[in-house]
Design a protein around this motif. Sequence first.
Motif, PDB file in Angstrom:
ATOM      1  N   ALA A  24     -10.534  -4.480  -4.676  1.00  0.00           N
ATOM      2  CA  ALA A  24      -9.584  -3.773  -4.880  1.00  0.00           C
ATOM      3  C   ALA A  24      -9.191  -4.910  -5.311  1.00  0.00           C
ATOM      4  O   ALA A  24      -8.129  -4.666  -6.626  1.00  0.00           O
ATOM      5  CB  ALA A  24      -8.381  -3.900  -3.651  1.00  0.00           C
ATOM      6  N   PHE A  25      -8.565  -6.490  -5.213  1.00  0.00           N
ATOM      7  CA  PHE A  25      -8.384  -7.548  -6.149  1.00  0.00           C
ATOM      8  C   PHE A  25      -9.061  -7.883  -7.200  1.00  0.00           C
ATOM      9  O   PHE A  25      -8.027  -8.327  -8.078  1.00  0.00           O
ATOM     10  CB  PHE A  25      -8.501  -8.328  -4.959  1.00  0.00           C
ATOM     11  CG  PHE A  25      -7.337  -8.516  -3.794  1.00  0.00           C
ATOM     12  CD1 PHE A  25      -6.508  -8.966  -4.378  1.00  0.00           C
ATOM     13  CD2 PHE A  25      -7.671  -8.648  -2.666  1.00  0.00           C
ATOM     14  CE1 PHE A  25      -5.278  -8.294  -3.123  1.00  0.00           C
ATOM     15  CE2 PHE A  25      -6.355  -7.996  -1.640  1.00  0.00           C
ATOM     16  CZ  PHE A  25      -5.208  -8.803  -1.724  1.00  0.00           C
ATOM     17  N   ALA A  26     -10.384  -7.675  -7.962  1.00  0.00           N
ATOM     18  CA  ALA A  26     -10.735  -8.103  -8.893  1.00  0.00           C
ATOM     19  C   ALA A  26     -11.095  -6.599  -9.690  1.00  0.00           C
ATOM     20  O   ALA A  26     -11.644  -6.945 -10.805  1.00  0.00           O
ATOM     21  CB  ALA A  26     -12.950  -8.138  -8.709  1.00  0.00           C
ATOM     22  N   GLU A  51      -7.625   5.615  -5.383  1.00  0.00           N
ATOM     23  CA  GLU A  51      -8.093   7.157  -3.982  1.00  0.00           C
ATOM     24  C   GLU A  51      -9.400   6.794  -3.711  1.00  0.00           C
ATOM     25  O   GLU A  51      -9.944   6.918  -2.897  1.00  0.00           O
ATOM     26  CB  GLU A  51      -8.151   7.659  -6.030  1.00  0.00           C
ATOM     27  CG  GLU A  51      -8.874   9.096  -4.873  1.00  0.00           C
ATOM     28  CD  GLU A  51      -9.666  10.215  -5.712  1.00  0.00           C
ATOM     29  OE1 GLU A  51      -9.612  11.124  -5.676  1.00  0.00           O
ATOM     30  OE2 GLU A  51      -8.278  10.156  -7.261  1.00  0.00           O
ATOM     31  N   ALA A  52      -9.986   5.534  -4.477  1.00  0.00           N
ATOM     32  CA  ALA A  52     -11.594   5.020  -4.204  1.00  0.00           C
ATOM     33  C   ALA A  52     -11.036   4.600  -2.922  1.00  0.00           C
ATOM     34  O   ALA A  52     -12.711   4.815  -2.443  1.00  0.00           O
ATOM     35  CB  ALA A  52     -11.331   4.160  -5.268  1.00  0.00           C
ATOM     36  N   LEU A  53      -9.918   3.589  -2.548  1.00  0.00           N
ATOM     37  CA  LEU A  53     -10.186   2.603  -1.880  1.00  0.00           C
ATOM     38  C   LEU A  53     -10.040   3.786  -0.523  1.00  0.00           C
ATOM     39  O   LEU A  53     -11.022   3.612   0.481  1.00  0.00           O
ATOM     40  CB  LEU A  53      -9.020   1.834  -1.355  1.00  0.00           C
ATOM     41  CG  LEU A  53      -9.060   1.066  -0.624  1.00  0.00           C
ATOM     42  CD1 LEU A  53     -10.438  -0.217  -0.363  1.00  0.00           C
ATOM     43  CD2 LEU A  53      -8.054   0.337  -0.753  1.00  0.00           C
ATOM     44  N   TRP A 102       0.020   3.987   2.675  1.00  0.00           N
ATOM     45  CA  TRP A 102       0.562   2.781   1.392  1.00  0.00           C
ATOM     46  C   TRP A 102       0.536   3.550   0.295  1.00  0.00           C
ATOM     47  O   TRP A 102       1.351   3.438  -0.539  1.00  0.00           O
ATOM     48  CB  TRP A 102      -0.672   1.955   1.971  1.00  0.00           C
ATOM     49  CG  TRP A 102       0.179   0.120   0.996  1.00  0.00           C
ATOM     50  CD1 TRP A 102       0.756   0.691   0.029  1.00  0.00           C
ATOM     51  CD2 TRP A 102      -0.745  -0.358   0.919  1.00  0.00           C
ATOM     52  NE1 TRP A 102       1.144  -0.658  -0.297  1.00  0.00           N
ATOM     53  CE2 TRP A 102      -0.315  -1.400  -0.228  1.00  0.00           C
ATOM     54  CE3 TRP A 102      -2.054  -1.538   0.638  1.00  0.00           C
ATOM     55  CZ2 TRP A 102      -0.377  -2.295  -0.555  1.00  0.00           C
ATOM     56  CZ3 TRP A 102      -2.557  -2.361   0.814  1.00  0.00           C
ATOM     57  CH2 TRP A 102      -1.756  -2.664   0.087  1.00  0.00           C
ATOM     58  N   PHE A 103      -0.860   3.587  -0.165  1.00  0.00           N
ATOM     59  CA  PHE A 103      -0.409   4.576  -1.388  1.00  0.00           C
ATOM     60  C   PHE A 103      -0.192   5.331  -1.667  1.00  0.00           C
ATOM     61  O   PHE A 103       0.489   5.886  -2.577  1.00  0.00           O
ATOM     62  CB  PHE A 103      -2.114   4.481  -1.622  1.00  0.00           C
ATOM     63  CG  PHE A 103      -3.073   3.317  -1.900  1.00  0.00           C
ATOM     64  CD1 PHE A 103      -1.798   1.513  -2.741  1.00  0.00           C
ATOM     65  CD2 PHE A 103      -3.930   2.594  -1.736  1.00  0.00           C
ATOM     66  CE1 PHE A 103      -2.748  -0.222  -2.868  1.00  0.00           C
ATOM     67  CE2 PHE A 103      -4.331   1.541  -1.554  1.00  0.00           C
ATOM     68  CZ  PHE A 103      -3.710   0.015  -1.945  1.00  0.00           C
ATOM     69  N   ASP A 104      -0.267   6.525  -0.832  1.00  0.00           N
ATOM     70  CA  ASP A 104       0.045   7.755  -0.780  1.00  0.00           C
ATOM     71  C   ASP A 104       1.873   7.847  -0.949  1.00  0.00           C
ATOM     72  O   ASP A 104       3.199   8.285  -1.315  1.00  0.00           O
ATOM     73  CB  ASP A 104      -0.582   9.111   0.000  1.00  0.00           C
ATOM     74  CG  ASP A 104      -1.162   9.749  -0.713  1.00  0.00           C
ATOM     75  OD1 ASP A 104      -2.142   8.676  -2.185  1.00  0.00           O
ATOM     76  OD2 ASP A 104      -1.955  10.564  -0.708  1.00  0.00           O
TER      77      ASP A 104
END
Length: 212
Positions: free
Chosen positions: A28-30, A39-41, A95-97
């Motif tokens: 994620a950081f890279a 979505e991938a996470l 968090w992301f949604d």
Amino acid sequence: MRWLGHPAVKPGVFVVWLLPAAWLTWAAFADRLGANPAEALIRSLGDWTLRALVLVLLVTPLRVWTGWSQLARLRRMLGLFVFFYGSLHWLAYAWFDKGFDWQEVLVDVPKRPFILVGTLAWLLLVVLAATSFNRAIRWLGAARWQALHRAVYAVALLAVLHFFWMRAGKHNFAEVAVYASIFAVLLGWRWWRHLMRRRSSAAAGRVSVPQG
């Protein structure tokens, strides 16, 4: 297998099951999670939750089939990893949604069936994780504790339903079928074993009845 009882096995399994979380954090950081990293996470964390759940449900059958009694000492830790990855999966959605807007989360969960059943599965995991310690076993009593922890089967069913609804929009059910088949076999084996135990108990009861 004697090596399963070695003191290094549990720490080793612990480290191995932390590696996916470590890799996903680094990725994620890279910026290695592709065009849609959020979505991938979320999906990767869901996948690891399912994999850990499969292993938890495999422990008892493997122990019975192979006689490797030391496998039982890994079950609790693997169960906590189901909770760990399931919690990260749910928190990643929040968090992301929804940006941790809890009012929006509360409105969104009942509206979308696949999120609703996923949330129900996670809430059951919260209960199981909170009662996974020796003090809880003593407080509840062994019989009630075992009955409560059979809720892991409900978690498996809800998880597959969550996965099915998530993939329904893209009509991609190959992985869903794999997990559904694995859980069906494992749950079927437990049901068969339960029936065999009841029949054995009933047979033993009939034999012990004195003849007049």
